[in-house]
Write a protein that holds these residues in place. Sequence first.
Motif, PDB file in Angstrom:
ATOM      1  N   ALA A 131      15.480 -27.085  31.841  1.00 44.30           N
ATOM      2  CA  ALA A 131      15.531 -28.474  32.323  1.00 44.30           C
ATOM      3  C   ALA A 131      14.232 -29.186  31.976  1.00 44.30           C
ATOM      4  O   ALA A 131      14.240 -30.328  31.497  1.00 44.30           O
ATOM      5  CB  ALA A 131      15.786 -28.519  33.829  1.00 44.30           C
ATOM      6  N   HIS A 132      13.113 -28.508  32.178  1.00 43.31           N
ATOM      7  CA  HIS A 132      11.840 -29.114  31.774  1.00 43.31           C
ATOM      8  C   HIS A 132      11.656 -29.067  30.269  1.00 43.31           C
ATOM      9  O   HIS A 132      11.044 -29.959  29.685  1.00 43.31           O
ATOM     10  CB  HIS A 132      10.671 -28.453  32.504  1.00 43.31           C
ATOM     11  CG  HIS A 132      10.432 -29.041  33.867  1.00 43.31           C
ATOM     12  ND1 HIS A 132      11.182 -28.672  34.950  1.00 43.31           N
ATOM     13  CD2 HIS A 132       9.575 -30.000  34.307  1.00 43.31           C
ATOM     14  CE1 HIS A 132      10.786 -29.375  36.012  1.00 43.31           C
ATOM     15  NE2 HIS A 132       9.819 -30.193  35.640  1.00 43.31           N
ATOM     16  N   GLY A 133      12.194 -28.037  29.631  1.00 46.55           N
ATOM     17  CA  GLY A 133      12.136 -27.961  28.176  1.00 46.55           C
ATOM     18  C   GLY A 133      12.807 -29.178  27.548  1.00 46.55           C
ATOM     19  O   GLY A 133      12.329 -29.746  26.569  1.00 46.55           O
TER      20      GLY A 133
ATOM     21  N   THR B 224      13.979 -29.108  40.849  1.00 45.90           N
ATOM     22  CA  THR B 224      14.101 -28.508  39.519  1.00 45.90           C
ATOM     23  C   THR B 224      12.988 -27.483  39.305  1.00 45.90           C
ATOM     24  O   THR B 224      13.224 -26.381  38.802  1.00 45.90           O
ATOM     25  CB  THR B 224      14.031 -29.602  38.428  1.00 45.90           C
ATOM     26  OG1 THR B 224      14.983 -30.622  38.733  1.00 45.90           O
ATOM     27  CG2 THR B 224      14.344 -29.030  37.056  1.00 45.90           C
ATOM     28  N   GLN B 225      11.782 -27.848  39.710  1.00 45.35           N
ATOM     29  CA  GLN B 225      10.650 -26.926  39.541  1.00 45.35           C
ATOM     30  C   GLN B 225      10.836 -25.652  40.373  1.00 45.35           C
ATOM     31  O   GLN B 225      10.532 -24.546  39.923  1.00 45.35           O
ATOM     32  CB  GLN B 225       9.346 -27.652  39.885  1.00 45.35           C
ATOM     33  CG  GLN B 225       8.993 -28.642  38.787  1.00 45.35           C
ATOM     34  CD  GLN B 225       7.998 -29.736  39.117  1.00 45.35           C
ATOM     35  OE1 GLN B 225       7.731 -30.588  38.285  1.00 45.35           O
ATOM     36  NE2 GLN B 225       7.448 -29.736  40.308  1.00 45.35           N
ATOM     37  N   LEU B 226      11.356 -25.805  41.572  1.00 47.94           N
ATOM     38  CA  LEU B 226      11.580 -24.637  42.437  1.00 47.94           C
ATOM     39  C   LEU B 226      12.662 -23.735  41.855  1.00 47.94           C
ATOM     40  O   LEU B 226      12.521 -22.512  41.799  1.00 47.94           O
ATOM     41  CB  LEU B 226      11.992 -25.110  43.839  1.00 47.94           C
ATOM     42  CG  LEU B 226      10.883 -25.803  44.644  1.00 47.94           C
ATOM     43  CD1 LEU B 226      11.474 -26.607  45.802  1.00 47.94           C
ATOM     44  CD2 LEU B 226       9.867 -24.787  45.168  1.00 47.94           C
TER      45      LEU B 226
ATOM     46  N   PRO C 267      11.838 -42.068  34.014  1.00 44.72           N
ATOM     47  CA  PRO C 267      10.995 -41.260  34.897  1.00 44.72           C
ATOM     48  C   PRO C 267      11.271 -39.763  34.709  1.00 44.72           C
ATOM     49  O   PRO C 267      12.423 -39.362  34.610  1.00 44.72           O
ATOM     50  CB  PRO C 267      11.403 -41.703  36.309  1.00 44.72           C
ATOM     51  CG  PRO C 267      12.277 -42.903  36.151  1.00 44.72           C
ATOM     52  CD  PRO C 267      12.806 -42.890  34.752  1.00 44.72           C
ATOM     53  N   HIS C 268      10.211 -38.988  34.681  1.00 46.72           N
ATOM     54  CA  HIS C 268      10.323 -37.543  34.447  1.00 46.72           C
ATOM     55  C   HIS C 268      11.329 -36.885  35.399  1.00 46.72           C
ATOM     56  O   HIS C 268      12.198 -36.127  34.975  1.00 46.72           O
ATOM     57  CB  HIS C 268       8.933 -36.903  34.600  1.00 46.72           C
ATOM     58  CG  HIS C 268       8.967 -35.424  34.739  1.00 46.72           C
ATOM     59  ND1 HIS C 268       9.214 -34.587  33.679  1.00 46.72           N
ATOM     60  CD2 HIS C 268       8.812 -34.620  35.833  1.00 46.72           C
ATOM     61  CE1 HIS C 268       9.198 -33.326  34.112  1.00 46.72           C
ATOM     62  NE2 HIS C 268       8.958 -33.320  35.416  1.00 46.72           N
ATOM     63  N   GLY C 269      11.197 -37.197  36.683  1.00 42.49           N
ATOM     64  CA  GLY C 269      12.045 -36.543  37.681  1.00 42.49           C
ATOM     65  C   GLY C 269      13.517 -36.863  37.481  1.00 42.49           C
ATOM     66  O   GLY C 269      14.389 -36.006  37.674  1.00 42.49           O
TER      67      GLY C 269
ATOM     68  N   LEU D 272      15.008 -37.521  34.661  1.00 44.55           N
ATOM     69  CA  LEU D 272      15.498 -36.778  33.495  1.00 44.55           C
ATOM     70  C   LEU D 272      15.773 -35.322  33.868  1.00 44.55           C
ATOM     71  O   LEU D 272      16.793 -34.748  33.486  1.00 44.55           O
ATOM     72  CB  LEU D 272      14.468 -36.838  32.356  1.00 44.55           C
ATOM     73  CG  LEU D 272      14.278 -38.206  31.700  1.00 44.55           C
ATOM     74  CD1 LEU D 272      13.100 -38.171  30.738  1.00 44.55           C
ATOM     75  CD2 LEU D 272      15.544 -38.633  30.969  1.00 44.55           C
ATOM     76  N   CYS D 273      14.843 -34.717  34.618  1.00 49.99           N
ATOM     77  CA  CYS D 273      15.046 -33.330  35.068  1.00 49.99           C
ATOM     78  C   CYS D 273      16.336 -33.242  35.870  1.00 49.99           C
ATOM     79  O   CYS D 273      17.146 -32.338  35.684  1.00 49.99           O
ATOM     80  CB  CYS D 273      13.883 -32.867  35.946  1.00 49.99           C
ATOM     81  SG  CYS D 273      12.365 -32.612  35.054  1.00 49.99           S
ATOM     82  N   ALA D 274      16.498 -34.211  36.788  1.00 52.74           N
ATOM     83  CA  ALA D 274      17.655 -34.185  37.677  1.00 52.74           C
ATOM     84  C   ALA D 274      18.959 -34.355  36.901  1.00 52.74           C
ATOM     85  O   ALA D 274      19.969 -33.731  37.211  1.00 52.74           O
ATOM     86  CB  ALA D 274      17.526 -35.288  38.727  1.00 52.74           C
TER      87      ALA D 274
ATOM     88  N   LEU E 216      13.968 -34.533  43.357  1.00 51.84           N
ATOM     89  CA  LEU E 216      14.759 -33.655  42.481  1.00 51.84           C
ATOM     90  C   LEU E 216      13.884 -33.006  41.413  1.00 51.84           C
ATOM     91  O   LEU E 216      14.220 -31.935  40.910  1.00 51.84           O
ATOM     92  CB  LEU E 216      15.924 -34.429  41.859  1.00 51.84           C
ATOM     93  CG  LEU E 216      17.043 -34.757  42.856  1.00 51.84           C
ATOM     94  CD1 LEU E 216      18.030 -35.755  42.261  1.00 51.84           C
ATOM     95  CD2 LEU E 216      17.788 -33.493  43.308  1.00 51.84           C
ATOM     96  N   ASP E 217      12.763 -33.619  41.089  1.00 49.89           N
ATOM     97  CA  ASP E 217      11.795 -32.942  40.207  1.00 49.89           C
ATOM     98  C   ASP E 217      11.291 -31.692  40.929  1.00 49.89           C
ATOM     99  O   ASP E 217      11.247 -30.601  40.349  1.00 49.89           O
ATOM    100  CB  ASP E 217      10.628 -33.893  39.875  1.00 49.89           C
ATOM    101  CG  ASP E 217       9.630 -33.299  38.894  1.00 49.89           C
ATOM    102  OD1 ASP E 217       9.998 -32.344  38.171  1.00 49.89           O
ATOM    103  OD2 ASP E 217       8.489 -33.788  38.838  1.00 49.89           O
ATOM    104  N   ALA E 218      10.942 -31.852  42.207  1.00 46.70           N
ATOM    105  CA  ALA E 218      10.492 -30.694  42.994  1.00 46.70           C
ATOM    106  C   ALA E 218      11.561 -29.611  42.996  1.00 46.70           C
ATOM    107  O   ALA E 218      11.270 -28.435  42.757  1.00 46.70           O
ATOM    108  CB  ALA E 218      10.171 -31.122  44.424  1.00 46.70           C
TER     109      ALA E 218
HETATM  110 ZN   LIG Z   1       8.712 -31.620  36.692  1.00 51.28          ZN
END
Ligand SMILES: [Zn+2]
Length: 368
Positions: free
Chosen positions: A256-258, A181-183, A270-272, A274-276, A177-179
């Motif tokens: 989301a990354h902000g 979010t980045q996409l 975990p970063h991912g 939180l993004c998710a 889900l980090d991927a």
């Molecule tokens: Zn990320």
Amino acid sequence: MKEIRGIVPELGKRALVVCSSSVRAVERVQPLFSALTNAGMPYSAFATHGEPTIEEVRGGTEYARSKECDLVIGFGGGSALDTGKAIAALLTNGGDPLDYLEVIGKGQPLTKPSAPYIAIPTTAGTGSEVTRNAVLGSPERRVKVSLRSPHMLPHVALVDPELTYNLPAEVTAATGLDALTQLIEAFVSVKANPMTDGICREGMHRVARSLRRAFEQGDGLPYRENWQAIVTAREDMCVAGMLSGMALANAALGAAHGLSGPLGGMFAAPHGALCAAVLPYVVEVNEQAAKERLVGSPVIPRFEQIRRAMGDLGELVQALKIPPLRSYGVMRENFPEIIEKAKASNSMKGNPVVLQDDELREVLERAL
Ligand SMILES: [Zn+2]
């Protein structure tokens, strides 16, 4: 892993292998050690603990110098890869991480190319193997900041889906889900361009096709009946992760990354994940704000394209059992600090529309 033999001899004389100290990582890294031995490449290993910190990069750089390593290999998830990337940069540039870090450091540019760096991801999602920054935490200041330079792009990204077979479901979910979010963030970013658009569409297509299967059935290889489908799912996620790294390095991220940046600095999570946790709400709030304040903007139909490619994001995040923010100890009284830090973050600059405090609060409230 056997490709290592053809790669390392021309890159250096002694390798520093940076990998996580977890049991799983220690097990996984053995074939790399054997491959290095077979290639006649002496090496020293440096173990990381959790997400990278400034202190750890300092320690790793000193250790690499004491062992006279001139080549760095990062092996593991985003944390190990970012630590290795930062050590490779410090090794040739000298000085302290704080000389170069943005926000809390002096922000000086790295002037020399990093020591040769090979990134070998063992999770599928952060894309760190193809990006030119490393996110480092400062526990005493409760922030995460980037070391960033074109010199930090890894020399080689060795992406082997086999390393992600049997990745625990929880890690598959967070990194996958980090991927995503980045996409998504790169796709609607103010810096989106035709090249990253193609990268994002392909990446989203692969996540849509394979993330659920990788999460639900990803373990038990090679004994499952449908092992071929699972192998394809793992491959898709590795490619999607790499594409997400290319997208973020060439477009930018967003709210989301902000938000997940400061959240990750203030709470152990975990970063991912939180993004998710914030992703579905960031997309909704962004779409609403864009419709209100960017009338006629070409970004607006992109939200519909995301929906068509991915379906209901809230449902996906729930199906992948992403915990709400409160499970990490986040409380309403933390919102003002999170919002202030998010607004100042680099990632926020790529968001398609400038979000107001109450809109960011709405995201946090719904993700709580
Ligand atoms: Zn990320």
